[in-house]
Design a protein around this motif. Structure first.
Motif, short mmCIF file in Angstrom:
data_model
loop_
_atom_site.label_atom_id
_atom_site.label_comp_id
_atom_site.label_asym_id
_atom_site.label_seq_id
_atom_site.Cartn_x
_atom_site.Cartn_y
_atom_site.Cartn_z
N THR A 148 0.90 -1.22 0.15
CA THR A 148 0.12 -0.15 -0.13
C THR A 148 0.81 1.27 -0.03
OG1 THR A 148 -1.89 1.05 1.29
CG2 THR A 148 -0.42 -0.06 2.58
N GLN A 153 -3.85 7.60 4.10
CA GLN A 153 -3.95 8.66 5.05
C GLN A 153 -3.80 9.93 4.91
OE1 GLN A 153 -1.79 5.87 5.57
NE2 GLN A 153 -3.28 4.48 6.08
N LYS A 166 -6.28 2.36 -1.92
CA LYS A 166 -5.44 1.95 -0.92
C LYS A 166 -5.89 1.84 0.52
CE LYS A 166 -1.71 0.93 -3.33
NZ LYS A 166 -1.30 -0.49 -3.73
N GLU A 170 -6.25 -1.50 2.86
CA GLU A 170 -5.96 -1.43 4.41
C GLU A 170 -7.22 -1.89 5.25
OE1 GLU A 170 -3.84 1.99 5.23
OE2 GLU A 170 -2.80 2.06 3.64
N SER A 171 -8.44 -1.56 4.90
CA SER A 171 -9.52 -1.87 5.77
C SER A 171 -9.75 -3.45 5.51
CB SER A 171 -10.51 -1.05 5.18
OG SER A 171 -11.86 -1.36 6.22
N ALA A 173 -7.76 -5.63 4.72
CA ALA A 173 -6.52 -6.44 5.49
C ALA A 173 -7.00 -6.52 7.07
CB ALA A 173 -5.29 -5.65 5.34
N ARG A 174 -7.45 -5.28 7.48
CA ARG A 174 -7.73 -5.53 9.08
C ARG A 174 -8.93 -6.48 9.17
NH1 ARG A 174 -6.40 -0.04 8.29
NH2 ARG A 174 -8.34 0.67 7.98
N ASN A 189 -1.16 -8.49 7.00
CA ASN A 189 -0.67 -7.15 7.28
C ASN A 189 -0.55 -6.41 5.78
OD1 ASN A 189 0.10 -7.30 10.20
ND2 ASN A 189 0.85 -9.09 9.31
N THR A 190 -0.41 -5.18 5.83
CA THR A 190 0.14 -4.37 4.72
C THR A 190 1.22 -3.56 5.04
OG1 THR A 190 -1.47 -2.57 5.51
CG2 THR A 190 -2.44 -4.05 3.89
N SER A 192 3.18 -0.12 4.01
CA SER A 192 3.19 1.15 3.50
C SER A 192 4.41 1.46 3.05
CB SER A 192 2.49 2.40 4.38
OG SER A 192 2.14 3.34 3.60
N ASN A 247 -0.89 -2.01 9.58
CA ASN A 247 -0.31 -1.24 8.38
C ASN A 247 0.98 -0.60 8.74
OD1 ASN A 247 -0.35 -0.08 5.71
ND2 ASN A 247 -0.52 1.98 7.03
#
Length: 268
Positions: A148, A153, A166, A170-171, A173-174, A189-190, A192, A247
């Motif tokens: 990512t 962010q 992205k 990430e969402s 992934a969680r 996990n991601t 960044s 992340n």
């Protein structure tokens, strides 16, 4: 060589050419003793040099459109057959924005392009994990990693709708990582990563300026594709068995910087 992945089996999505992070991960995984299947979309394979990577790493290629459940099911089934067992690690290194390619601004995109972009860049990750989870294709303490960028962010105007893609990735992934961890002891996990001159990244307007700015902001400088590969290998290894739902910023410190002396000098 530490043999961190000796005996481990995996699937690596997204290698296109020697500039790809996925390409570097494949080389490093091979060096660390892993066996894996390489995959990319058929159209991407025609543009890249995946055959050369397969030969170098002693790997087989299974083409798959990561937006197709049928293709993903075939990929997972064939990978288990080729590798002779369940999967220990997966790298999702896929991203695409048609709006960026076609020069459509964020404020006036073509929404059919937007839909295609999030399907390829984010929903494909959900679909991949869906197949792995429901087929119980992963070994316990396996590791799934997606790549990512911190535009998820913070605002980077020319990153366009890839920033939304992205954030969605990430969402996923969680959220999926919770279920994968709870039910199958698999971590998700991601990473960044710093802006990296890959084929995909270089398509973003002003990318050279991006890289130069990040280099001056980061106390350790930008992380290269090879650096990212090393970090990814650590997440595939047994040394990070309790790291999940994270992340993880791999950017030379950029993500915690407000301003640096080198950047301030430009304005004083």
């Amino acid at each position: 060589m530490y043999n961190l992945l000796k005996g481990k089996k995996g699937i690596i999505f997204g290698a296109l050419n020697e500039h790809s992070i996925a390409w570097k991960v494949a080389e490093k995984a091979h060096e660390q003793g892993a066996e894996f299947v390489l995959t990319n979309a058929p159209i991407a394979m025609r543009m890249g040099q995946l055959d050369a990577l397969a030969e170098k790493t002693g790997s087989q290629i299974v083409p798959a459109d990561a937006t197709s459940m049928e293709d993903l099911e075939n990929l997972v089934e064939k990978s288990i057959e080729i590798l002779g067992g369940k999967i220990d690690f997966v790298l999702h290194s896929i991203g695409m924005s048609v709006n960026v390619r076609k020069g459509k601004p964020y404020t006036d995109p073509k929404y059919d392009f937007t839909t295609k972009g999030w399907d390829v860049s984010a929903v494909s990750f959900h679909k991949t994990m869906n197949v792995l989870y429901n087929k119980k294709a992963m070994n316990e303490w396996g590791s799934i990693v997606a790549l990512t960028y911190m535009a998820a962010q913070r605002v980077f105007p020319d990153y366009n709708d890839m920033a939304d893609n992205k954030a969605f990735l990430e969402s996923i992934a969680r959220s999926f990582g919770y279920f994968f961890g709870r039910d199958h002891k698999v971590r998700v996990n991601t990473i960044s990563q710093s802006p990296t001159p890959t084929t995909a990244g270089s398509g973003v307007k002003g990318f050279d300026g991006f890289i130069a700015y990040a280099e001056k902001m980061s106390p350790l400088g930008n992380a290269t594709a090879a650096d990212c590969a090393d970090y990814t290998i650590s997440l595939f290894s047994d040394l990070t068995k309790k790291v999940t739902l994270q992340n993880l910023f791999h950017d030379g410190g950029f993500s915690n910087m407000g301003v640096s002396d080198a950047v301030m000098e430009k304005f004083e």
